[in-house]
Design a protein around this motif. Structure first.
Motif, PDB file in Angstrom:
ATOM      1  N   MET A 198      -7.930  -1.391   7.103  1.00  0.00           N
ATOM      2  CA  MET A 198      -7.600  -0.531   5.952  1.00  0.00           C
ATOM      3  C   MET A 198      -8.733  -0.600   4.923  1.00  0.00           C
ATOM      4  O   MET A 198      -9.130  -1.690   4.523  1.00  0.00           O
ATOM      5  CB  MET A 198      -6.278  -0.986   5.316  1.00  0.00           C
TER       6      MET A 198
ATOM      7  N   TYR B 277     -10.967  -0.425   1.421  1.00  0.00           N
ATOM      8  CA  TYR B 277     -10.727  -0.969   0.087  1.00  0.00           C
ATOM      9  C   TYR B 277     -10.929   0.095  -0.992  1.00  0.00           C
ATOM     10  O   TYR B 277     -11.787   0.973  -0.873  1.00  0.00           O
ATOM     11  CB  TYR B 277     -11.683  -2.120  -0.203  1.00  0.00           C
TER      12      TYR B 277
ATOM     13  N   LEU C 227      -3.857   4.379  -6.833  1.00  0.00           N
ATOM     14  CA  LEU C 227      -3.470   3.562  -5.678  1.00  0.00           C
ATOM     15  C   LEU C 227      -2.060   3.911  -5.196  1.00  0.00           C
ATOM     16  O   LEU C 227      -1.781   3.887  -3.992  1.00  0.00           O
ATOM     17  CB  LEU C 227      -3.546   2.080  -6.037  1.00  0.00           C
TER      18      LEU C 227
ATOM     19  N   PRO D  67      -1.746   5.233  -0.538  1.00  0.00           N
ATOM     20  CA  PRO D  67      -1.358   3.950   0.067  1.00  0.00           C
ATOM     21  C   PRO D  67      -2.225   3.543   1.253  1.00  0.00           C
ATOM     22  O   PRO D  67      -2.124   2.411   1.725  1.00  0.00           O
ATOM     23  CB  PRO D  67       0.095   4.213   0.516  1.00  0.00           C
ATOM     24  N   GLU D  68      -3.080   4.463   1.711  1.00  0.00           N
ATOM     25  CA  GLU D  68      -3.959   4.127   2.839  1.00  0.00           C
ATOM     26  C   GLU D  68      -5.087   3.172   2.424  1.00  0.00           C
ATOM     27  O   GLU D  68      -5.834   2.665   3.279  1.00  0.00           O
ATOM     28  CB  GLU D  68      -4.559   5.399   3.456  1.00  0.00           C
ATOM     29  N   TYR D  69      -5.218   2.940   1.109  1.00  0.00           N
ATOM     30  CA  TYR D  69      -6.250   2.033   0.606  1.00  0.00           C
ATOM     31  C   TYR D  69      -5.627   0.725   0.126  1.00  0.00           C
ATOM     32  O   TYR D  69      -4.514   0.703  -0.426  1.00  0.00           O
ATOM     33  CB  TYR D  69      -7.023   2.674  -0.547  1.00  0.00           C
ATOM     34  N   THR D  70      -6.364  -0.361   0.302  1.00  0.00           N
ATOM     35  CA  THR D  70      -5.967  -1.687  -0.200  1.00  0.00           C
ATOM     36  C   THR D  70      -6.816  -2.020  -1.427  1.00  0.00           C
ATOM     37  O   THR D  70      -8.032  -1.786  -1.419  1.00  0.00           O
ATOM     38  CB  THR D  70      -6.181  -2.774   0.877  1.00  0.00           C
ATOM     39  N   LEU D  71      -6.164  -2.540  -2.451  1.00  0.00           N
ATOM     40  CA  LEU D  71      -6.902  -2.923  -3.658  1.00  0.00           C
ATOM     41  C   LEU D  71      -7.873  -4.049  -3.326  1.00  0.00           C
ATOM     42  O   LEU D  71      -7.499  -5.070  -2.743  1.00  0.00           O
ATOM     43  CB  LEU D  71      -5.939  -3.374  -4.759  1.00  0.00           C
ATOM     44  N   TYR D  72      -9.120  -3.861  -3.698  1.00  0.00           N
ATOM     45  CA  TYR D  72     -10.152  -4.873  -3.450  1.00  0.00           C
ATOM     46  C   TYR D  72      -9.803  -6.136  -4.237  1.00  0.00           C
ATOM     47  O   TYR D  72      -9.308  -6.055  -5.372  1.00  0.00           O
ATOM     48  CB  TYR D  72     -11.513  -4.327  -3.891  1.00  0.00           C
ATOM     49  N   PRO D  73     -10.017  -7.326  -3.659  1.00  0.00           N
ATOM     50  CA  PRO D  73      -9.610  -8.572  -4.336  1.00  0.00           C
ATOM     51  C   PRO D  73     -10.330  -8.850  -5.650  1.00  0.00           C
ATOM     52  O   PRO D  73      -9.919  -9.729  -6.402  1.00  0.00           O
ATOM     53  CB  PRO D  73      -9.925  -9.659  -3.296  1.00  0.00           C
TER      54      PRO D  73
ATOM     55  N   ASP E 133     -14.972   2.520   2.117  1.00  0.00           N
ATOM     56  CA  ASP E 133     -14.383   2.053   0.854  1.00  0.00           C
ATOM     57  C   ASP E 133     -14.690   3.056  -0.256  1.00  0.00           C
ATOM     58  O   ASP E 133     -15.593   3.892  -0.135  1.00  0.00           O
ATOM     59  CB  ASP E 133     -14.945   0.683   0.482  1.00  0.00           C
TER      60      ASP E 133
END
Length: 500
Positions: free
Chosen positions: A1, A3, A32, A36-42, A78
């Motif tokens: 997935m 970012y 975001l 929903p296809e993206y994950t929040l970068y840490p 990303d």
């Protein structure tokens, strides 16, 4: 997935106290939620209070994000989320375009949240190219125009201030429309007096916060900002006489020259002894602890926090012993501290002159830096004038020191009662620390007492020998004999005290 990488920036620190950061965080959260296809970068990259016009952000948050792209931590697919295009920077187009081009060439897209546009390599090579260039040019032109306006406005305010006119700038709480708010004046003077005596910012804030409605929302860090602000003596920048002074120059410089050691680490309202008892082994503060028998003991704070390897002083002392010794041996130190704040006229003038010497030193340092770049005749004359002013002030200081030493007369001895320790423990604590008063406790029970007791008796060498259950008293051996400190918490002495 893939970012989604947030990047946030604002130029001025005051924006951090407003809604800028909250607004940017909210827009990122909304995006975001819709993707929903993206994950929040840490990690969120931030440049808070850093300019995008000067390129300062390239050394910090934005620069670190570019390095992460270069290292492959942020990779193809990303996206970078920014509130608006100018958040990424306001550099000239010739500098900004290659940076953004490098991002999309790495396959990392840029999303501007204010208009919902996604910049990809494909879109930039087609219809978004001119839009991108236009936004870069617009962002740079806006900052350039704003910079020119600010410079002209500042120059205008400097001219007006030098002409004796008031200038419209943000001023401290005690000023309104360039005039003093009279009912705040005595409170602000109290702040400076307490700070000069060594009272901490927290204690000062608690003391003044209920004295005026305007002080209800004052932050503790504001106290030290007030003390350092030369507006208090009428300055704006380096120009004197722009505003009415809320304190005199002597009090301002005295407050700004208080010893660093006088700043408390704990609140002496609850722990009057804080900072007045130090470990004779490591030099750290001794702290009070409650043991299993609910008795207050004093132990090395360094050892207590960091363990036995940090300090070898394992000795426990009864708190009552130290409170007795402070009460009976601190009068001389308290008088010395109070005399320090009851200065003669010559000493007050010397304090102001020392402050002036410090200011001239800072100004000369800046002038030397300019001279290293381009030494003009005008700059040389300014340097020589500042040097002359500084030398003259130093000569006056030496003369005043001679006068002070010859004419020192404090009058009658200052009478100190226990009222200050009871009613103003923060002030009493700070005054004692300002003259270096401290009891030193050692592993073998020795207590080094800095002053004679109230009757002029020398207690050193002083050693805590233990507790006598027969007498319900703490036993000290001193240079003048054995001293018994009665434990008034015991039933025997408590009954006697009640009868008395």
């Amino acid at each position: 997935m893939p970012y989604a990488v947030p990047y946030m920036r604002f130029s001025f620190s005051r924006q951090g106290r407003g809604s800028s950061i909250e607004r940017q965080e909210m827009m990122i959260g909304e995006w975001l939620g819709k993707h929903p296809e993206y994950t929040l970068y840490p990690k969120t990259y931030k440049d808070l209070g850093r300019s995008g016009f000067s390129g300062e952000h390239l050394k910090f948050g934005f620069g670190k994000m570019l390095k992460a792209i270069e290292d492959g931590l942020i990779s193809s697919g990303d996206v970078i989320l920014v509130e608006a295009f100018d958040r990424a920077g306001r550099l000239p187009p010739s500098d900004m375009f290659p940076i953004l081009s490098g991002i999309v060439k790495a396959g990392v897209n840029i999303v501007t949240l204010d208009d919902g546009i996604t910049y990809t390599l494909e879109s930039v090579n087609n219809n978004h190219l001119f839009l991108l260039l236009a936004k870069i040019q617009q962002a740079h032109n806006y900052s350039s125009l704003l910079s020119d306006r600010i410079k002209k406005s500042y120059a205008n305010r400097v001219d007006r201030a030098k002409a004796g006119e008031k200038v419209k700038v943000r001023t401290p709480i005690w000023l309104k429309d360039g005039e003093l708010i009279e009912d705040l004046v005595p409170i602000i003077r109290q702040v400076f007096e307490l700070w000069a005596e060594g009272v901490g910012a927290w204690s000062i804030l608690k003391k003044i916060q209920d004295q005026h409605p305007a002080l209800k929302k004052v932050n503790v860090s504001t106290i030290s900002e007030w003390v350092r602000n030369k507006t208090a003596i009428g300055y704006w920048r380096d120009i004197p006489g722009v505003y009415p002074a809320v304190v005199d120059a002597e009090l301002f410089y005295r407050a700004n020259n208080r010893p660093v050691r006088s700043i408390p680490t704990r609140n002496p309202r609850k722990h009057f002894e804080t900072g007045l008892i130090v470990c004779g082994v490591c030099g750290g503060n001794m702290v009070s602890k409650i043991d299993k028998l609910k008795s207050a003991k004093v132990v090395c704070g360094t050892r207590s926090r960091k363990g036995i390897d940090a300090c070898s002083n394992s000795k426990n002392f009864p708190l009552d012993v130290f409170l007795y010794l402070i009460t009976t041996t601190s009068t001389e130190a308290m008088q010395q501290a109070l005399r320090r704040h009851q200065l003669s006229d010559s000493e007050k003038k010397a304090i102001v002159l020392r402050g002036k010497v410090d200011e001239l030193g800072k100004q000369l340092s800046n002038l030397y830096k300019l001279a290293a770049i381009n030494l003009t005749d005008e700059l040389q004359q300014e340097i020589e004038r500042k040097i002359f002013e500084r030398d003259q002030a130093q000569v006056q200081i030496k003369a005043l020191e001679v006068i002070s030493s010859v004419n020192e007369d404090w009058g009658a001895a200052v009478e100190i009662s226990d009222d200050m320790r009871i009613d103003e423990p923060e002030r009493a604590n700070a005054l004692l620390r300002s003259v270096g008063y401290a009891l030193k406790a050692f592993t073998n029970g020795t207590i080094e007492v800095p002053c004679k007791d109230i009757n002029g008796i020398e207690l050193n060498p002083c050693k805590y020998e233990g507790y006598s259950k027969r007498k319900d008293a703490y036993i000290l051996s001193t240079g003048s004999g054995v001293l018994e400190i009665l434990n008034f918490a015991s039933k025997r002495h408590l009954a006697t005290l009640e009868e008395y």
